[in-house]
Design a protein around this motif. Structure first.
Motif, PDB file in Angstrom:
ATOM      1  N   ASP A 114       0.851  -1.187   0.000  1.00  0.00           N
ATOM      2  CA  ASP A 114       0.000   0.000   0.000  1.00  0.00           C
ATOM      3  C   ASP A 114       0.888   1.239   0.000  1.00  0.00           C
ATOM      4  N   VAL A 115       0.891   1.976  -1.122  1.00  0.00           N
ATOM      5  CA  VAL A 115       1.776   3.131  -1.244  1.00  0.00           C
ATOM      6  C   VAL A 115       1.459   4.204  -0.201  1.00  0.00           C
ATOM      7  N   ARG A 116       0.241   4.139   0.368  1.00  0.00           N
ATOM      8  CA  ARG A 116      -0.148   5.133   1.364  1.00  0.00           C
ATOM      9  C   ARG A 116       0.553   4.928   2.705  1.00  0.00           C
ATOM     10  N   GLU A 117       1.259   3.818   2.859  1.00  0.00           N
ATOM     11  CA  GLU A 117       2.021   3.609   4.082  1.00  0.00           C
ATOM     12  C   GLU A 117       3.225   4.532   4.166  1.00  0.00           C
ATOM     13  N   GLY A 118       3.569   5.179   3.050  1.00  0.00           N
ATOM     14  CA  GLY A 118       4.654   6.146   3.050  1.00  0.00           C
ATOM     15  C   GLY A 118       5.962   5.575   2.555  1.00  0.00           C
TER      16      GLY A 118
END
Length: 393
Positions: A107-111
């Motif tokens: 998940d790219v939203r994890e940073g």
């Protein structure tokens, strides 16, 4: 890899060997504008750098047989294609042949910190398998706008926490090699150009439909990035006046009306409203819906799923029609995770483009699905770093 070509002639020779494989001095001479003596000097200098090696005797063309030349078989490039929901990591040789390839959900939203920990672990796994002792360079693709010279994402709508993160610098330190960073759809275009459906086309568009939508623009065989690196961000062209709100802050963007995320949302709404028994069943079983579920339902003849795909294809086709009228490409390639929707999607896109653009632009315009699938991004990433390393220092 510390050596770089010393001039444009050496860079041209390296590119020819990368794209065409081992070749004789005589055959290389047929492809470059150099005298035999000058060619011999440049090849000898490349041999001294270790970038190329002798590779046996070439076939006779009459007279004294020359040696084949090839890129050093020990060179290794790392290709990384970061998507919104998954990451692909591959090792290639200098001729961009894939030696090993790993795909994992992510998940790219994890940073950036969490994502790069996973990327480095995947790279270490490939090294441990014996494919590489180290990497001579790495290419990285990310799903958002990139300020290309510095390798820094800039305000990427679906990548919270990534704005301004020094991807190129951070990964170069971790990997111990040069790193280049670009938008993921540009790398997909480069992959299809190198080894896929666009091998013989100099001017083409490569549209990636995944969690978001982007477009790689290739002009005269080179990716066009624009002044600051944001060329091709077609997901934020308005497709529906005063339409749905988009993650970028505007309304009616193409990406808000058709992308992997938008399709999953629309399918969920349709299932909850009782418009599709098939989608409702999948929602109950899985707890959520994705483009894969819509594709499966459509393959089974589900009318609602087919309508969702056609509507999305119509919106996408309208935007591409404008691009075709403006750019007049020789090919349009459709790729990305949503291409699992297949020919229903492709037919809707084609219909809009052929209907809306002028006959002179579309009379001989193929609109096709990409050939390489997930491999396009990592091959393109390896191509990106090799372009950098095979250019004069």
């Amino acid at each position: 890899m510390t050596a770089r070509p010393g001039n444009a002639h050496q860079a041209r020779l390296l590119t020819l060997l990368r794209d065409g494989g081992p070749n004789s001095r005589a055959q290389l001479g047929d492809q470059v504008d150099l005298s035999r003596s000058k060619l011999a000097v440049e090849v000898d200098r490349l041999l001294e750098t270790g970038l190329v090696v002798a590779d046996g005797l070439a076939a006779s063309r009459g007279g004294r047989r020359s040696h084949n030349i090839r890129l050093n078989p020990g060179l290794r490039f790392l290709g990384v294609d970061i998507g919104a929901t998954s990451v692909d990591v591959a090792v290639t040789n200098a001729e961009l042949e894939t030696l090993g390839h790993i795909n994992q959900p992510m998940d790219v939203r994890e940073g950036p910190v969490a994502v790069f920990e996973q990327v480095l672990a995947m790279a270490a796994k490939l090294k441990a398998s014996g494919l590489a002792e180290g990497f001579d360079g790495a290419g990285i693709g990310v799903p958002g706008p990139v300020r290309f010279p510095e390798g820094i994402p800039v305000a990427p709508p679906i990548m919270p926490g990534w704005d301004g993160f020094p991807v190129r610098e951070a990964l170069s330190q971790e990997l111990g090699c040069p790193v280049m960073v670009d938008n993921d759809v540009n790398l997909m275009a480069m992959g299809e150009q190198h080894a896929g459906v666009a091998r013989t086309v100099a001017d083409f568009l490569c549209v990636k439909i995944g969690t978001g939508i982007g477009c790689g623009i290739v002009v005269g065989g080179e990716v066009y990035r624009g002044t600051t690196g944001s060329a091709g961000d077609i997901g934020h062209i308005q497709a529906v006046p005063d339409g749905r709100p988009c993650a970028c802050g505007n309304r009616g963007c193409l990406e808000a009306h058709f992308s992997g995320a938008a399709l999953a949302r629309d399918a969920t709404e349709a299932a909850q409203q009782g418009l599709s028994a098939e989608l409702a069943s999948r929602l109950e079983t899985n707890g959520g819906l994705t483009a894969v579920d819509v594709a499966a339902a459509a393959a089974g003849g589900d009318a609602t799923a087919l309508d969702l795909i056609r509507e999305g294809g119509n919106h996408t086709g309208q935007v591409i029609a404008g691009l075709v009228s403006f750019f007049n490409p020789g090919l349009v390639v459709i790729g990305g995770g949503v291409t699992g929707l297949g020919h229903t999607l492709l037919a809707a896109i084609r219909t809009q483009v052929y209907r809306q653009s002028l006959p002179l632009a579309t009379g001989n315009l193929p609109i096709v699905l990409g050939e390489l699938g997930p491999a396009a991004g990592v091959i393109g990433a390896a191509r990106l770093i090799s372009d950098h390393l095979f250019s004069p220092a």
